[in-house]
Each structure stands twice: as C-alpha cells, then as structure tokens.
Design a protein around this motif. Structure first.
Motif, PDB file in Angstrom:
ATOM      1  N   LEU A   1      14.767  46.869  -0.848  1.00 18.38           N
ATOM      2  CA  LEU A   1      14.806  46.680   0.592  1.00 18.38           C
ATOM      3  C   LEU A   1      14.312  48.001   1.166  1.00 18.38           C
ATOM      4  O   LEU A   1      14.825  49.072   0.807  1.00 18.38           O
ATOM      5  N   VAL A   2      13.305  47.923   2.045  1.00 13.91           N
ATOM      6  CA  VAL A   2      12.658  49.136   2.532  1.00 13.91           C
ATOM      7  C   VAL A   2      12.654  49.152   4.056  1.00 13.91           C
ATOM      8  O   VAL A   2      12.274  48.173   4.704  1.00 13.91           O
ATOM      9  N   THR A   3      13.103  50.268   4.608  1.00 13.38           N
ATOM     10  CA  THR A   3      12.997  50.526   6.051  1.00 13.38           C
ATOM     11  C   THR A   3      12.185  51.816   6.188  1.00 13.38           C
ATOM     12  O   THR A   3      11.866  52.453   5.173  1.00 13.38           O
ATOM     13  N   PRO A   4      11.863  52.229   7.399  1.00 11.53           N
ATOM     14  CA  PRO A   4      11.108  53.480   7.524  1.00 11.53           C
ATOM     15  C   PRO A   4      11.824  54.693   6.936  1.00 11.53           C
ATOM     16  O   PRO A   4      11.181  55.678   6.591  1.00 11.53           O
ATOM     17  N   VAL A   5      13.162  54.631   6.809  1.00 15.29           N
ATOM     18  CA  VAL A   5      13.905  55.813   6.356  1.00 15.29           C
ATOM     19  C   VAL A   5      14.706  55.606   5.067  1.00 15.29           C
ATOM     20  O   VAL A   5      15.271  56.559   4.535  1.00 15.29           O
ATOM     21  N   GLU A   6      14.770  54.373   4.548  1.00 17.55           N
ATOM     22  CA  GLU A   6      15.585  54.093   3.366  1.00 17.55           C
ATOM     23  C   GLU A   6      14.858  53.139   2.428  1.00 17.55           C
ATOM     24  O   GLU A   6      14.112  52.267   2.857  1.00 17.55           O
ATOM     25  N   LYS A   7      15.138  53.312   1.137  1.00 19.79           N
ATOM     26  CA  LYS A   7      14.618  52.403   0.111  1.00 19.79           C
ATOM     27  C   LYS A   7      15.719  52.233  -0.922  1.00 19.79           C
ATOM     28  O   LYS A   7      16.132  53.207  -1.552  1.00 19.79           O
ATOM     29  N   VAL A   8      16.238  51.010  -1.030  1.00 18.77           N
ATOM     30  CA  VAL A   8      17.320  50.746  -1.978  1.00 18.77           C
ATOM     31  C   VAL A   8      16.916  49.625  -2.921  1.00 18.77           C
ATOM     32  O   VAL A   8      16.242  48.665  -2.527  1.00 18.77           O
ATOM     33  N   GLY A   9      17.320  49.768  -4.165  1.00 18.88           N
ATOM     34  CA  GLY A   9      17.016  48.756  -5.163  1.00 18.88           C
ATOM     35  C   GLY A   9      17.995  47.601  -5.098  1.00 18.88           C
ATOM     36  O   GLY A   9      19.180  47.789  -4.812  1.00 18.88           O
ATOM     37  N   ILE A  10      17.493  46.397  -5.349  1.00 15.05           N
ATOM     38  CA  ILE A  10      18.361  45.216  -5.462  1.00 15.05           C
ATOM     39  C   ILE A  10      17.961  44.453  -6.720  1.00 15.05           C
ATOM     40  O   ILE A  10      16.900  44.695  -7.300  1.00 15.05           O
ATOM     41  N   THR A  11      18.796  43.523  -7.136  1.00 13.71           N
ATOM     42  CA  THR A  11      18.549  42.719  -8.328  1.00 13.71           C
ATOM     43  C   THR A  11      18.040  41.341  -7.929  1.00 13.71           C
ATOM     44  O   THR A  11      18.606  40.707  -7.028  1.00 13.71           O
ATOM     45  N   VAL A  12      16.988  40.886  -8.588  1.00  9.08           N
ATOM     46  CA  VAL A  12      16.458  39.540  -8.359  1.00  9.08           C
ATOM     47  C   VAL A  12      16.441  38.840  -9.712  1.00  9.08           C
ATOM     48  O   VAL A  12      15.766  39.285 -10.641  1.00  9.08           O
ATOM     49  N   ASP A  13      17.197  37.746  -9.842  1.00  7.27           N
ATOM     50  CA  ASP A  13      17.324  37.063 -11.128  1.00  7.27           C
ATOM     51  C   ASP A  13      16.010  36.450 -11.604  1.00  7.27           C
ATOM     52  O   ASP A  13      15.716  36.466 -12.800  1.00  7.27           O
ATOM     53  N   ASP A  14      15.232  35.898 -10.689  1.00 13.44           N
ATOM     54  CA  ASP A  14      13.967  35.275 -11.069  1.00 13.44           C
ATOM     55  C   ASP A  14      12.915  35.613 -10.030  1.00 13.44           C
ATOM     56  O   ASP A  14      12.180  36.577 -10.176  1.00 13.44           O
ATOM     57  N   ALA A  15      12.845  34.833  -8.964  1.00 12.83           N
ATOM     58  CA  ALA A  15      11.939  35.108  -7.847  1.00 12.83           C
ATOM     59  C   ALA A  15      12.797  35.235  -6.588  1.00 12.83           C
ATOM     60  O   ALA A  15      13.854  34.614  -6.494  1.00 12.83           O
ATOM     61  N   PRO A  16      12.348  36.005  -5.599  1.00 15.71           N
ATOM     62  CA  PRO A  16      13.189  36.215  -4.423  1.00 15.71           C
ATOM     63  C   PRO A  16      13.255  35.022  -3.470  1.00 15.71           C
ATOM     64  O   PRO A  16      14.143  34.960  -2.633  1.00 15.71           O
ATOM     65  N   PHE A  17      12.318  34.089  -3.602  1.00 16.01           N
ATOM     66  CA  PHE A  17      12.293  32.920  -2.731  1.00 16.01           C
ATOM     67  C   PHE A  17      12.290  31.652  -3.581  1.00 16.01           C
ATOM     68  O   PHE A  17      11.949  31.686  -4.762  1.00 16.01           O
ATOM     69  N   VAL A  18      12.642  30.540  -2.954  1.00 17.09           N
ATOM     70  CA  VAL A  18      12.540  29.226  -3.592  1.00 17.09           C
ATOM     71  C   VAL A  18      11.714  28.342  -2.668  1.00 17.09           C
ATOM     72  O   VAL A  18      12.026  28.220  -1.479  1.00 17.09           O
ATOM     73  N   ALA A  19      10.650  27.766  -3.206  1.00 13.02           N
ATOM     74  CA  ALA A  19       9.858  26.798  -2.442  1.00 13.02           C
ATOM     75  C   ALA A  19      10.599  25.467  -2.520  1.00 13.02           C
ATOM     76  O   ALA A  19      10.751  24.892  -3.602  1.00 13.02           O
ATOM     77  N   VAL A  20      11.100  25.010  -1.377  1.00 13.81           N
ATOM     78  CA  VAL A  20      11.992  23.847  -1.360  1.00 13.81           C
ATOM     79  C   VAL A  20      11.296  22.565  -0.923  1.00 13.81           C
ATOM     80  O   VAL A  20      11.866  21.483  -1.029  1.00 13.81           O
ATOM     81  N   ASP A  21      10.055  22.673  -0.445  1.00 14.44           N
ATOM     82  CA  ASP A  21       9.326  21.475  -0.023  1.00 14.44           C
ATOM     83  C   ASP A  21       7.855  21.839   0.159  1.00 14.44           C
ATOM     84  O   ASP A  21       7.490  23.016   0.198  1.00 14.44           O
ATOM     85  N   PHE A  22       7.021  20.815   0.263  1.00 14.57           N
ATOM     86  CA  PHE A  22       5.611  21.033   0.547  1.00 14.57           C
ATOM     87  C   PHE A  22       5.030  19.784   1.192  1.00 14.57           C
ATOM     88  O   PHE A  22       5.592  18.692   1.086  1.00 14.57           O
ATOM     89  N   THR A  23       3.909  19.967   1.865  1.00 16.65           N
ATOM     90  CA  THR A  23       3.165  18.842   2.419  1.00 16.65           C
ATOM     91  C   THR A  23       1.763  18.886   1.840  1.00 16.65           C
ATOM     92  O   THR A  23       1.257  19.941   1.437  1.00 16.65           O
ATOM     93  N   VAL A  24       1.135  17.715   1.782  1.00 17.01           N
ATOM     94  CA  VAL A  24      -0.210  17.583   1.223  1.00 17.01           C
ATOM     95  C   VAL A  24      -1.133  17.027   2.289  1.00 17.01           C
ATOM     96  O   VAL A  24      -0.796  16.060   2.971  1.00 17.01           O
ATOM     97  N   THR A  25      -2.294  17.664   2.421  1.00 18.68           N
ATOM     98  CA  THR A  25      -3.358  17.086   3.243  1.00 18.68           C
ATOM     99  C   THR A  25      -4.614  17.043   2.399  1.00 18.68           C
ATOM    100  O   THR A  25      -4.827  17.909   1.548  1.00 18.68           O
ATOM    101  N   GLY A  26      -5.436  16.029   2.624  1.00 18.33           N
ATOM    102  CA  GLY A  26      -6.677  15.903   1.869  1.00 18.33           C
ATOM    103  C   GLY A  26      -6.451  15.423   0.450  1.00 18.33           C
ATOM    104  O   GLY A  26      -5.318  15.160   0.027  1.00 18.33           O
ATOM    105  N   THR A  27      -7.568  15.321  -0.295  1.00 21.48           N
ATOM    106  CA  THR A  27      -7.501  14.880  -1.683  1.00 21.48           C
ATOM    107  C   THR A  27      -8.489  15.692  -2.516  1.00 21.48           C
ATOM    108  O   THR A  27      -9.407  16.323  -1.993  1.00 21.48           O
ATOM    109  N   GLY A  28      -8.295  15.630  -3.842  1.00 18.47           N
ATOM    110  CA  GLY A  28      -9.204  16.300  -4.763  1.00 18.47           C
ATOM    111  C   GLY A  28      -9.323  17.782  -4.468  1.00 18.47           C
ATOM    112  O   GLY A  28      -8.354  18.443  -4.096  1.00 18.47           O
TER     113      GLY A  28
END
Length: 197
Positions: free
Chosen positions: A80-107
């Motif tokens: 986590l980074v601010t202009p004056v601080e930088k601290v380490g954190i633990t991320v088990d896999d990826a920091p985000f989870v893609a929970v849905d998506f939409t599709v437009t077009g084909t091929g």
C-alpha cells in the motif's frame, strides 16, 4: 528518523493518507510515489478477495476500495503506497477477483468486459490480457485478467465456466489451442488436444 524509532503505520493512518492523496477522479498515481519502506502491515487479501486486517475481515467495502486504489506490486511483493508511506501486505493469490463479465460481438471482434469484486472494470485485450496458469499436479486452471499495472484479478469459477462456453480453437504459436477472443487478441487457455471430448 532512525530505523528503531520508525513505527509501522496503522490501517487508519494509511487510509487517512490515501484519502488525502485521492484528489479528483481516477486512481491515485501510485506509480509516481517512492516513499521509504515502513515495514509490513498485518493485512492480507485472501484468494476469494476478502481483505483482512489483524486477522479480521474488513467489513467496510468503501475502506477496502480505498485501500485497493493505493495498491502496488513491485516484483513479487504487494504494497500500500501513499506519497509518504509504503507498507507491505500479503496477497494469497491475486488482489482482485473478476466476478462477472459481459460479451459483445463474436469471433475475433468479440469483447469481454470484466468487473471485479471492488467495481473495477476492464475490457480484455492487449492492455488487459487474460492468462491461465495450470496446477502442475492436478492440471486445474487458474485464469487471470490484468486489472491495472501488474495487478491481476482471479477470474471466479462461474465466470470461467461461462468463458469456456464461448471459447474457440485457433492455431497459436505452432499448435492448436482452445482459447478466448477479446479486442482482436486471442488468449490461449489449453492445447486443443488436451481437451476431453
């Protein structure tokens, strides 16, 4: 200030600094900030996207969202980074989870627009590639999409099953692959001959 005197900032302190740094719309320019490393914070992002502080889930979505805007990955470590601080954190896999998506077009003209558990949106393509890592022992796939500068989202299982339903076969780097089209890019998932009939 000497190393012995420096205290690791608290989550509250980081949140206040993040709010102060978040001016206007858009994400803070964390890539431009280079404060001294202050140590590791007892904060963890679980594989399902839940954020923990001191072993307890952070129950305020707006606070989690704020922290996510100042998240940066340098090499294989998360901060986590601010202009004056930088601290380490633990991320088990990826920091985000893609929970849905939409599709437009084909091929090849198809576009896949993902949304994460924290409301980030991205359209898969050259700037937001999809990659799939397979467990060497089980063959189980773990699919990811890039959210922003080195930060990925793990695509959740229900979304991945839906993606497989719209996949296609294509010659890729000298062999036949099953994969996904988005924004004119083909993202290989698995060699076609490894798919079970």
């Amino acid at each position: 200030m000497s190393e012995q005197m420096r205290e690791i900032p608290s989550a509250d302190g980081i949140a206040k600094a993040a709010k102060a740094a978040a001016k206007g719309k858009g994400l803070p320019p964390v890539h431009l900030w280079n404060p001294e490393f202050c140590g590791d914070l007892d904060m963890r992002i679980a594989r399902d996207g839940t954020w923990f502080y001191l072993g307890t889930p952070i129950g305020r979505p707006e606070l989690v969202r704020l922290f996510s805007t100042i998240l940066r990955k340098d090499d294989d470590k998360y901060f986590l980074v601010t202009p004056v601080e930088k601290v380490g954190i633990t991320v088990d896999d990826a920091p985000f989870v893609a929970v849905d998506f939409t599709v437009t077009g084909t091929g090849a003209e198809q576009k896949l627009q993902f949304v994460t558990n924290l409301g980030d949106e991205m359209t898969a393509g050259a700037a937001a590639p999809i990659r799939v890592v397979r467990d060497p022992d089980t063959g189980e796939p773990s699919p990811y999409v890039l959210v922003r500068s080195n930060l990925e989202a793990l695509i959740d299982r229900k979304s991945f099953y839906r993606l497989v339903d719209i996949g296609a076969h294509k010659d890729h780097e000298g062999s036949r692959w099953f994969g996904l089209w988005s924004s004119g890019q083909f993202f290989p998932v698995i060699p076609s001959d490894e798919l079970e009939e």
